[in-house]
Design a protein around this motif. Structure first.
Motif, PDB file in Angstrom:
ATOM      1  N   GLU A  32     -93.904  15.331  72.085  1.00  0.00           N
ATOM      2  CA  GLU A  32     -94.156  16.030  70.823  1.00  0.00           C
ATOM      3  C   GLU A  32     -92.911  16.723  70.282  1.00  0.00           C
ATOM      4  O   GLU A  32     -92.970  17.383  69.246  1.00  0.00           O
ATOM      5  N   ARG A  33     -91.809  16.594  70.996  1.00  0.00           N
ATOM      6  CA  ARG A  33     -90.517  17.161  70.583  1.00  0.00           C
ATOM      7  C   ARG A  33     -90.604  18.672  70.364  1.00  0.00           C
ATOM      8  O   ARG A  33     -90.104  19.215  69.367  1.00  0.00           O
ATOM      9  N   ASN A  34     -91.245  19.332  71.289  1.00  0.00           N
ATOM     10  CA  ASN A  34     -91.294  20.789  71.264  1.00  0.00           C
ATOM     11  C   ASN A  34     -89.862  21.319  71.225  1.00  0.00           C
ATOM     12  O   ASN A  34     -89.023  20.925  72.044  1.00  0.00           O
ATOM     13  N   PRO A  35     -89.525  22.195  70.269  1.00  0.00           N
ATOM     14  CA  PRO A  35     -88.134  22.651  70.105  1.00  0.00           C
ATOM     15  C   PRO A  35     -87.531  23.251  71.371  1.00  0.00           C
ATOM     16  O   PRO A  35     -86.372  22.967  71.719  1.00  0.00           O
ATOM     17  N   ARG A  36     -88.296  24.089  72.060  1.00  0.00           N
ATOM     18  CA  ARG A  36     -87.781  24.697  73.288  1.00  0.00           C
ATOM     19  C   ARG A  36     -87.512  23.633  74.346  1.00  0.00           C
ATOM     20  O   ARG A  36     -86.494  23.658  75.038  1.00  0.00           O
ATOM     21  N   THR A  37     -88.418  22.677  74.437  1.00  0.00           N
ATOM     22  CA  THR A  37     -88.247  21.599  75.410  1.00  0.00           C
ATOM     23  C   THR A  37     -87.028  20.753  75.087  1.00  0.00           C
ATOM     24  O   THR A  37     -86.255  20.390  75.982  1.00  0.00           O
ATOM     25  N   MET A  38     -86.822  20.429  73.819  1.00  0.00           N
ATOM     26  CA  MET A  38     -85.669  19.613  73.444  1.00  0.00           C
ATOM     27  C   MET A  38     -84.363  20.325  73.774  1.00  0.00           C
ATOM     28  O   MET A  38     -83.353  19.687  74.096  1.00  0.00           O
ATOM     29  N   ARG A  39     -84.365  21.656  73.705  1.00  0.00           N
ATOM     30  CA  ARG A  39     -83.168  22.403  74.083  1.00  0.00           C
ATOM     31  C   ARG A  39     -82.950  22.339  75.593  1.00  0.00           C
ATOM     32  O   ARG A  39     -81.833  22.289  76.079  1.00  0.00           O
ATOM     33  N   MET A  40     -84.057  22.318  76.339  1.00  0.00           N
ATOM     34  CA  MET A  40     -83.969  22.305  77.795  1.00  0.00           C
ATOM     35  C   MET A  40     -83.456  20.986  78.348  1.00  0.00           C
ATOM     36  O   MET A  40     -82.953  20.936  79.475  1.00  0.00           O
ATOM     37  N   VAL A  41     -83.582  19.892  77.599  1.00  0.00           N
ATOM     38  CA  VAL A  41     -83.120  18.596  78.109  1.00  0.00           C
ATOM     39  C   VAL A  41     -81.666  18.332  77.743  1.00  0.00           C
ATOM     40  O   VAL A  41     -81.175  17.214  77.914  1.00  0.00           O
ATOM     41  N   ALA A  42     -80.968  19.360  77.280  1.00  0.00           N
ATOM     42  CA  ALA A  42     -79.547  19.207  76.964  1.00  0.00           C
ATOM     43  C   ALA A  42     -78.724  19.179  78.250  1.00  0.00           C
ATOM     44  O   ALA A  42     -79.039  19.846  79.226  1.00  0.00           O
ATOM     45  N   PHE A  43     -77.660  18.387  78.240  1.00  0.00           N
ATOM     46  CA  PHE A  43     -76.744  18.295  79.367  1.00  0.00           C
ATOM     47  C   PHE A  43     -75.315  18.458  78.881  1.00  0.00           C
ATOM     48  O   PHE A  43     -75.000  18.149  77.724  1.00  0.00           O
ATOM     49  N   ASP A  44     -74.452  18.938  79.764  1.00  0.00           N
ATOM     50  CA  ASP A  44     -73.029  19.004  79.448  1.00  0.00           C
ATOM     51  C   ASP A  44     -72.477  17.593  79.306  1.00  0.00           C
ATOM     52  O   ASP A  44     -72.984  16.648  79.919  1.00  0.00           O
ATOM     53  N   GLY A  45     -71.413  17.469  78.523  1.00  0.00           N
ATOM     54  CA  GLY A  45     -70.833  16.155  78.283  1.00  0.00           C
ATOM     55  C   GLY A  45     -70.345  15.457  79.532  1.00  0.00           C
ATOM     56  O   GLY A  45     -70.357  14.226  79.607  1.00  0.00           O
ATOM     57  N   ASP A  46     -69.913  16.229  80.544  1.00  0.00           N
ATOM     58  CA  ASP A  46     -69.384  15.620  81.765  1.00  0.00           C
ATOM     59  C   ASP A  46     -70.391  15.618  82.906  1.00  0.00           C
ATOM     60  O   ASP A  46     -70.036  15.349  84.056  1.00  0.00           O
ATOM     61  N   GLU A  47     -71.648  15.894  82.606  1.00  0.00           N
ATOM     62  CA  GLU A  47     -72.671  15.965  83.641  1.00  0.00           C
ATOM     63  C   GLU A  47     -73.207  14.574  83.928  1.00  0.00           C
ATOM     64  O   GLU A  47     -73.914  13.985  83.119  1.00  0.00           O
ATOM     65  N   ARG A  48     -72.876  14.032  85.087  1.00  0.00           N
ATOM     66  CA  ARG A  48     -73.309  12.705  85.484  1.00  0.00           C
ATOM     67  C   ARG A  48     -73.597  12.688  86.989  1.00  0.00           C
ATOM     68  O   ARG A  48     -72.799  13.199  87.751  1.00  0.00           O
TER      69      ARG A  48
END
Length: 383
Positions: free
Chosen positions: A61-77
Motif C-alpha cells: 500500500e506504499r505506506n509513507p513511513r514504511t517506504m522510508r524504512m526500506v531505504a538503504f545507503d548507496g554502498d549497502e550490499r
C-alpha cells in the motif's frame, strides 16, 4: 573452550549469489536497525545487515513511513529486507514489488516475532503452527523472488511454547519451498527474551537440514558466536540485543571468525565518539536535528551501561534535543574511564519474563487449517 582459530574454517555464508563474510547477520530490531544504525555497524565489520521488519500490506500500500524504512545507503550490499506477512497472496505481491522495483537484494521472512499484536493475528512465531499456511507463504515468496534470483530466507523460533514446538518441521518445509537458509532463535514465543537460548535446538535443526542454518540467541560477545558455532555446527550467527550500545561487536566478530584474538574494549571517550557518530547519522537520515536527537535518546543507557557516569548526566543525555547539547554533555564524561569488563558476557536490552502467547481463537485446534485469519495483515511496519 573454543579458540578463535577453531571457527576460522567456516566458509562464507552463501545466500544465492551473495557471499557473506564473516557469516554474521544483524537481526532486524524495531526502532533500531534503521539506515543510521546499520551504517554505524557496517563501519565496524562485514556481514549482512537487515533493516527493520516491514509488513507486506504496508509495503504494497506504499505506506509513507514504511517506504522510508526500506531505504538503504548507496554502498549497502547486499541490501537485506525482512518481511512480515500472514497472507500468501499479499506476501507474493510484496516480494514482486521488491523485485520489480529493485528495493533489496535479499528477503527474510519473519516467523519469529513474539509481540502480542503480531501473534494474536496468527503471525510471527505463531504462524508455523499452521503448517499448511506457513508452507504456502514461503512458497509464494520464493516463487515471486525467483525470476530475479533474489534469495529468500526465514527466521523463526522453536515454537509457540514447549508443548507446541514447530522448528524442525517448519525448517524442512521452508527448505522444500526453496529458501536459501533458515535462522533459528533458540527460544519459544512464550519465553520471549527470558532465560537462556536453547543451542541444542539449533544443533538439531542443523542436523535436519541441508540448507545453511544460522543460530540466534545469547550472543553477547564474539566468543559466544564461536562457542555457538562449535556447539551447533551452525553456518553463521544472527546477532540482536548483544550489539545494542556496542556496534563495535561487529569488529570483534570479524576478528573472531578470522581467528584473531583482538577484541575492542573502548574507553568512555571512545564510546562518546561513537555516540556522536550515531546521533549524527540519525540526524542525517531523518533530515531533522531534533528528530535525530530524539531517536538517539533510547541508545544512551545502552552505550553508558557500566561506565562511571552520574545519574544527572545520564538523564540529561537521554533528553538531548540538539547535537550542540550532545557535544556539551559528552565533554563532561571521564574520557579515560576504562571499559567495564565485568559486564562482558552479560545480557543487554530486553530481558523480560516468560508470558502468555496471545493467539487467534481456535488457533491451536487444527494444524492443517490454511485460512488466513481475518484482519491478520498489519497496516504499519516495525514490529
Amino acid at each position: 573452550m573454543t579458540t578463535p582459530a577453531a571457527a576460522a574454517v567456516l566458509p562464507p555464508l552463501a545466500l544465492g549469489r551473495h557471499q557473506v563474510w564473516p557469516p554474521v547477520v544483524l537481526a532486524p530490531m524495531a526502532g533500531i536497525t534503521n539506515v543510521a544504525f546499520r551504517t554505524l555497524c557496517r563501519e565496524q565489520g562485514g556481514g549482512l545487515y537487515v533493516c527493520e521488519m516491514i509488513t507486506t500490506r504496508a509495503l504494497v500500500e506504499r505506506n509513507p513511513r514504511t517506504m522510508r524504512m526500506v531505504a538503504f545507503d548507496g554502498d549497502e550490499r547486499p541490501r537485506s529486507l525482512q518481511l512480515y506477512g500472514v497472507d500468501p497472496e499479499v506476501t507474493a505481491a510484496a516480494v514482486r514489488m521488491v523485485v520489480e522495483e529493485d528495493l533489496a537484494d535479499h528477503i527474510d521472512l519473519n516467523f519469529g516475532c513474539p509481540v502480542p499484536k503480531v501473534t494474536r493475528k496468527g503471525g510471527g512465531s505463531a504462524l508455523p503452527w499452521r503448517r499448511r499456511l506457513f508452507a504456502r507463504i514461503v512458497r509464494a515468496a520464493v516463487a515471486a523472488a525467483a525470476p530475479a534470483g533474489v534469495p529468500v530466507t526465514v527466521k523463526m523460533r522453536k515454537g509457540i511454547d514447549d508443548d507446541h514446538l514447530t522448528y524442525v518441521e517448519a525448517g524442512l518445509a521452508a527448505q522444500d519451498a526453496g529458501v536459501a537458509a533458515v535462522a533459528l532463535h533458540g527460544r519459544t514465543a512464550a519465553q520471549r527474551y527470558s532465560g537462556t537460548a536453547d543451542w541444542d535446538a539449533i544443533a538439531t535443526l542443523k542436523q535436519a537440514l541441508d540448507v545453511p542454518v544460522l543460530g540466534n540467541g545469547d550472543i553477547w560477545e564474539a566468543d559466544d558466536a564461536l562457542r555457538m558455532v562449535a556447539h551447533t555446527g551452525a553456518d553463521g550467527v544472527v546477532v540482536g540485543r548483544g550489539c545494542l550500545g556496542r556496534p563495535w561487536l561487529f569488529a570483534d566478530l570479524a576478528a573472531a571468525f578470522a581467528g584473531r584474538p583482538d577484541r575492542a574494549l573502548p574507553t568512555l571517550g571512545e564510546v562518546a565518539t561513537t555516540m556522536r557518530r550515531h546521533a549524527e547519522l540519525l540526524v542525517e537520515w531523518l533530515e531533522s536535528e531534533r528528530d535525530g536527537c530524539t531517536d538517539f535518546r533510547k541508545h544512551v543507557a545502552w552505550y553508558l551501561k557500566g561506565f562511571p557516569v552520574g545519574s544527572e548526566l545520564r538523564r540529561s543525555l537521554a533528553m538531548i534535543e540538539s547535537l550542540m547539547e550532545l557535544d556539551d554533555l559528552l565533554g563532561k564524561l571521564e574520557g579515560d574511564a576504562p571499559f567495564p569488563v565485568e559486564l562482558l558476557g552479560q545480557p543487554r536490552g530486553r530481558t523480560n519474563s516468560p508470558g502468555k502467547v496471545f493467539l487467534p481463537d481456535g488457533w491451536l485446534d487444527s494444524r492443517d487449517d490454511d485460512m488466513v485469519p481475518e484482519g491478520a495483515e498489519l497496516a504499519d511496519s516495525g514490529g
